[in-house]
Motif scaffolding. Sequence first.
Motif, short mmCIF file in Angstrom:
data_model
loop_
_atom_site.label_atom_id
_atom_site.label_comp_id
_atom_site.label_asym_id
_atom_site.label_seq_id
_atom_site.Cartn_x
_atom_site.Cartn_y
_atom_site.Cartn_z
N HIS A 148 0.83 -1.21 0.00
CA HIS A 148 0.00 0.00 0.00
C HIS A 148 0.86 1.26 0.00
O HIS A 148 0.68 2.15 -0.84
N PHE A 149 1.78 1.39 0.95
CA PHE A 149 2.56 2.61 1.10
C PHE A 149 3.73 2.69 0.13
O PHE A 149 4.30 3.75 -0.05
N GLY A 150 4.10 1.60 -0.51
CA GLY A 150 5.18 1.61 -1.47
C GLY A 150 4.72 1.91 -2.88
O GLY A 150 5.53 2.01 -3.79
N ASP A 151 3.43 2.09 -3.05
CA ASP A 151 2.87 2.38 -4.37
C ASP A 151 3.29 3.78 -4.82
O ASP A 151 3.09 4.75 -4.09
N PRO A 152 3.88 3.93 -6.00
CA PRO A 152 4.31 5.26 -6.46
C PRO A 152 3.16 6.26 -6.57
O PRO A 152 3.35 7.45 -6.30
N ALA A 153 1.98 5.80 -6.93
CA ALA A 153 0.83 6.72 -7.02
C ALA A 153 0.47 7.27 -5.64
O ALA A 153 0.17 8.46 -5.49
N TRP A 154 0.50 6.43 -4.60
CA TRP A 154 0.21 6.89 -3.24
C TRP A 154 1.25 7.90 -2.79
O TRP A 154 0.93 8.92 -2.20
N TYR A 155 2.52 7.63 -3.10
CA TYR A 155 3.60 8.55 -2.74
C TYR A 155 3.39 9.90 -3.43
O TYR A 155 3.50 10.96 -2.80
N ARG A 156 3.09 9.87 -4.72
CA ARG A 156 2.90 11.09 -5.49
C ARG A 156 1.69 11.88 -4.98
O ARG A 156 1.74 13.11 -4.89
N ASP A 157 0.62 11.20 -4.60
CA ASP A 157 -0.60 11.88 -4.18
C ASP A 157 -0.56 12.36 -2.73
O ASP A 157 -1.20 13.36 -2.40
N ASN A 158 0.17 11.67 -1.85
CA ASN A 158 0.12 12.00 -0.42
C ASN A 158 1.40 12.59 0.15
O ASN A 158 1.33 13.43 1.04
N VAL A 159 2.54 12.17 -0.33
CA VAL A 159 3.80 12.62 0.26
C VAL A 159 4.32 13.89 -0.41
O VAL A 159 4.72 14.83 0.27
N LEU A 160 4.33 13.94 -1.72
CA LEU A 160 4.90 15.08 -2.41
C LEU A 160 4.17 16.40 -2.12
O LEU A 160 4.84 17.42 -1.92
#
Length: 84
Positions: free
Chosen positions: A24-36
């Motif tokens: 779940h948290f290693g998904d690039p889309a999740w990183y782009r949408d939530n972390v950046l």
Amino acid sequence: MGGPNLEIFKFSLYLFVPILALVHFGDPAWYRDNVLPYKEKLFPKETLDRKLPANQEEVKAELARIKARLREKAEERRREQNKD
């Protein structure tokens, strides 16, 4: 005691929870949408583009600029509080 079925359930839980979290948290889309976006909020672009001062005069000038900006913000806050 719980028996072998409980042990199998616990083992599968211990095994799959970290794997599911990684997926779940290693998904690039999740990183782009939530972390950046949060990173942009913490470190605005203007602070990342400046070059660092190299000598003492540049450090003093940068410190004076920062202090002036903080004074302006404090004065603006005081005006806002007096206005309300």
